[in-house]
Motif scaffolding. Structure first.
Motif, PDB file in Angstrom:
ATOM      1  N   SER A   1       3.067   9.452   7.615  1.00 13.49           N
ATOM      2  CA  SER A   1       3.614   9.216   6.153  1.00 13.49           C
ATOM      3  C   SER A   1       4.538   9.751   5.825  1.00 13.49           C
ATOM      4  O   SER A   1       5.331   9.141   4.826  1.00 13.49           O
ATOM      5  N   LYS A   2       5.112  10.734   6.483  1.00 12.02           N
ATOM      6  CA  LYS A   2       6.536  11.015   6.137  1.00 12.02           C
ATOM      7  C   LYS A   2       7.636  10.305   6.528  1.00 12.02           C
ATOM      8  O   LYS A   2       8.346   9.714   5.951  1.00 12.02           O
ATOM      9  N   LYS A   3       7.528   9.751   8.147  1.00 15.46           N
ATOM     10  CA  LYS A   3       8.671   8.986   8.385  1.00 15.46           C
ATOM     11  C   LYS A   3       8.110   7.468   8.298  1.00 15.46           C
ATOM     12  O   LYS A   3       8.814   6.805   7.498  1.00 15.46           O
ATOM     13  N   ASP A   4       7.330   7.175   9.014  1.00 15.16           N
ATOM     14  CA  ASP A   4       6.571   5.866   9.160  1.00 15.16           C
ATOM     15  C   ASP A   4       6.378   5.584  10.464  1.00 15.16           C
ATOM     16  O   ASP A   4       6.748   6.018  11.460  1.00 15.16           O
TER      17      ASP A   4
ATOM     18  N   LEU B   1      -1.197   1.874   2.331  1.00 14.66           N
ATOM     19  CA  LEU B   1      -0.347   0.896   1.382  1.00 14.66           C
ATOM     20  C   LEU B   1       0.925   0.542   1.925  1.00 14.66           C
ATOM     21  O   LEU B   1       1.592  -0.359   1.701  1.00 14.66           O
ATOM     22  N   MET B   2       1.440   1.627   2.732  1.00 18.29           N
ATOM     23  CA  MET B   2       2.963   1.066   3.207  1.00 18.29           C
ATOM     24  C   MET B   2       2.990   0.857   4.629  1.00 18.29           C
ATOM     25  O   MET B   2       4.020   0.181   5.104  1.00 18.29           O
TER      26      MET B   2
ATOM     27  N   ARG C   1      -1.272  -1.994   5.520  1.00 17.44           N
ATOM     28  CA  ARG C   1      -1.145  -3.105   4.398  1.00 17.44           C
ATOM     29  C   ARG C   1      -0.480  -4.499   5.117  1.00 17.44           C
ATOM     30  O   ARG C   1      -1.156  -5.437   4.690  1.00 17.44           O
TER      31      ARG C   1
ATOM     32  N   THR D   1      -2.125  -4.215  -8.992  1.00 18.63           N
ATOM     33  CA  THR D   1      -1.450  -3.328  -9.942  1.00 18.63           C
ATOM     34  C   THR D   1      -1.360  -1.892  -9.512  1.00 18.63           C
ATOM     35  O   THR D   1      -0.607  -1.054  -9.506  1.00 18.63           O
TER      36      THR D   1
ATOM     37  N   GLU E   1      -2.042  -0.938  -6.529  1.00 16.73           N
ATOM     38  CA  GLU E   1      -1.154  -0.762  -5.169  1.00 16.73           C
ATOM     39  C   GLU E   1       0.339  -0.604  -5.629  1.00 16.73           C
ATOM     40  O   GLU E   1       0.888   0.418  -5.037  1.00 16.73           O
ATOM     41  N   PHE E   2       0.674  -1.469  -6.582  1.00 21.68           N
ATOM     42  CA  PHE E   2       2.055  -1.479  -6.783  1.00 21.68           C
ATOM     43  C   PHE E   2       2.493   0.058  -7.570  1.00 21.68           C
ATOM     44  O   PHE E   2       3.640   0.414  -7.194  1.00 21.68           O
ATOM     45  N   ILE E   3       1.883   0.348  -8.344  1.00 22.80           N
ATOM     46  CA  ILE E   3       1.946   1.590  -9.221  1.00 22.80           C
ATOM     47  C   ILE E   3       1.982   2.838  -8.097  1.00 22.80           C
ATOM     48  O   ILE E   3       2.914   3.764  -8.332  1.00 22.80           O
TER      49      ILE E   3
ATOM     50  N   VAL F   1       2.450   2.699  -4.681  1.00 18.24           N
ATOM     51  CA  VAL F   1       3.648   2.586  -3.728  1.00 18.24           C
ATOM     52  C   VAL F   1       4.960   2.884  -4.580  1.00 18.24           C
ATOM     53  O   VAL F   1       5.618   3.658  -3.952  1.00 18.24           O
ATOM     54  N   ARG F   2       5.115   2.689  -6.026  1.00 20.20           N
ATOM     55  CA  ARG F   2       6.418   3.032  -6.516  1.00 20.20           C
ATOM     56  C   ARG F   2       6.392   4.667  -6.468  1.00 20.20           C
ATOM     57  O   ARG F   2       7.439   5.241  -6.379  1.00 20.20           O
TER      58      ARG F   2
ATOM     59  N   MET G   1       7.234   6.103  -3.218  1.00 26.05           N
ATOM     60  CA  MET G   1       8.539   5.752  -2.778  1.00 26.05           C
ATOM     61  C   MET G   1       9.567   6.844  -3.526  1.00 26.05           C
ATOM     62  O   MET G   1      10.600   7.020  -2.984  1.00 26.05           O
TER      63      MET G   1
END
Lengths: 216, 216, 216, 216
Positions: free
Chosen positions: C23-26, C108-109, C112, C162, C164-166, C168-169, C172
């Motif tokens: 989750s920190k790096k990817d 989600l990142m 998905r 909606t 997921e968008f919220i 993810v924002r 980020m």
DNA sequence: AATGAATGAGGCTTCATTCAT
DNA sequence: CATGAATGAAGCCTCATTCAT
């Protein structure tokens, strides 16, 4: 002085640029592109004048050596005595390196350990230059100014080695203006060497008591 | 002597291989692959022990310097007099380089002009080593064995410069067995330097004629 | 609650570590080594529990989804009415993501957009979870609480999209504590959606004038 | 329209190739070699136009966004009323993504979760694009067409979130021609959102019975 | 004479994965 | 069970050099 053709001028322009670039980074980390940029021309143009990057490198000292050799010979004609000449040589080398730091960096830090360079025509020129030192030492030995049990080649190594060491140190520090500069080592070096090779042939003035005991 | 772990052994094995490879080609033209092949391991393994090719290069002198420093100090304890010590140092350096030609090549032909190396911990170690020379010269000045108007740093530069010059020349010729070897320059170098720095404090024996002309 | 074997504990320990690291790096920029370090074990041990790095990744959501599904179902039993249930679902998802930011980031990142993940058993579990939304909407349509001309799958997409968008924002931005947090969007989202799907079947209170004109 | 230089053409050719490659595999699993092959050029040539693989990735949306922004603005001038404009925006986004599936894949599946991309100049351009939605919603609030207690940013999140969710789903299925395509969601989405934000300002016609019970 | 454009060749470095202990 | 040690495979990127114009 011979008149330079357009082609020769462009060639020198590239060499000048290479000198600056190679001395700053070092040969392997400099790119042809860097040199081209410095010269304000395109990469490809460099290949119109030099066959390869290495050819360009080896072409740098050419004129410098010729130049230095002439200057030195000029001066030596004005000097009498092997010792004085030796000092002249030491002065000339240290000051030439000091005044041409980029040339010094390339000679002493790049070419000096390049085996291929030693097979170059230019290197032969350098040999001749160094030969002047041998000749001077031999002159001193013959004239009786220097001891006759010294090895001219070894003495030359000591001179060149010391000079190069001092100049490299100076260059590694960034050729600074404020610190000890190479020429300041002229006399220390000359004195050290001269003391080691001159013949002790004069009477030294020294305290002396002579006692006459009458009646003997 | 401490027992080496498996990891330390492998590390040394790689350094040894690098020493051989880098000294033969030169750093930039040697590849990690070359070193790996020489060590009989895979490229990737090298990166388990060194973070980069440069790290590997800088790791080469480490043990050598430590080693040389210890040997030199050991010997110096047996020697009395600054002059004799200086000769000991010159002997030690020339013979160490001669016996460890690969190390010499890397030190004198690769690292010596590497600015990054100068910021290394290992380089500090080297500085200490060179400090021994300074200390010895100062010792001689204090004891009256050497003149007191000499600059120890300059004298050191002359010694180091000459040594390095001689060794580099020898290396450039391929470190040949049949030609003049570095140790043969020990006494020429020592005598040259010593003549230049020793104090002339005794009366020299010299031919002398005293003529008495009676009756004047 | 079932008792975990030693093996299962170690497995979970690794998953927890992977969750933090990924989750920190990817995923692509995280290494097995990173995960091992985080878990305080060796790289090789991870392969005792997972067949590959990807297997480890796909194993992360497993328990979370099972867990979330159970919690959600529990709560829904307490709630009457499709609208209220829908709000409950929205609340649950936003707060679950908010409270489990690392799981959210991975879901989600990373997962998905991973095609392979969609062929996983775990993904089927996720599908069931999302099916709850469909069921709830259908329930509302049947009961007359919602319009009957809406497409449950589309409505679900709007809700999930909606959410997921919220989230993810928010992720980020570094999942900050001080800025708007996901749960604060529960009512805006519910109201927006509910207004769009509820049946207008009650009389609205509105101003009204009735005028009686006598004599007619 | 300005004439493209040779260099610009080549640049676009590479971007086009990258778009195809990255959208099919995904960024991390695509190689520069893949892109070069797709473009029919050599790997090295790519680096004449882009400084790194990531630079190439970030260069993909550039023209697309500029392009989309212009098209959208053009159309909006023809539309009156915030509601209608909103529908226009939704239509435009869904159809643009649908018609440019590769661009959609890269935007929504690669760049959307890339933190570095958010610091890009291109991303600022994207922000401006999204700003159009905010402006339109505010326009509707001011004109009285929309409720005045809604949060424009939240509404935008709902619109974008839903659009992106729908498009990603479609892409994950392989952007099929035969299944439900993104544009088919234009009206469901618009209606859902519009119902939730429009002001109920007219009296609705509704069935009504008034019973007079005489004699009370 | 000059160069814009292209590239072949090759090096450093990373890392998931394996396996003997 | 756990892991230290090793590596095969692969990718990004650089750059000297070429050549058509």
């Amino acid at each position: 002085m011979k008149i330079k053709t357009k082609k020769e001028n462009r060639r020198e322009q590239i060499i000048k640029a290479a000198e600056e670039v190679f001395s700053k980074k070092d040969f392997q980390n400099s790119t042809i592109s860097d040199v081209a940029k410095q010269a304000g021309i395109s990469d490809a143009t460099i290949y119109e004048y030099f066959t390869s990057k290495e050819d360009l490198l080896f072409s740098i000292p050419g004129e410098n050596i010729e130049n230095a050799k002439n200057i030195l010979n000029d001066h030596l004609h004005y000097i009498k005595g092997a010792g004085n000449k030796l000092r002249g040589i030491i002065y000339h080398m240290l000051s030439y390196y000091q005044d041409n730091a980029e040339f010094a960096a390339i000679s002493l830090m790049i070419l000096r350990t390049n085996r291929k360079f030693m097979e170059t025509e230019v290197y032969n020129n350098l040999r001749e230059y160094y030969q002047i030192i041998i000749k001077t030492i031999e002159e001193g030995m013959e004239s009786g100014e220097f001891k006759n049990d010294i090895n001219p080649h070894f003495v030359r190594s000591a001179i060149l080695g010391t000079i190069e060491f001092i100049v490299v140190r100076w260059l590694m520090k960034g050729a600074p203006d404020d610190k000890t500069k190479p020429v300041e080592s002229v006399d220390p070096l000359f004195n050290l060497i001269f003391d080691g090779i001159k013949k002790e042939n004069g009477l030294k003035e020294m305290k002396c008591r002579i006692i006459f005991t009458p009646g003997e």
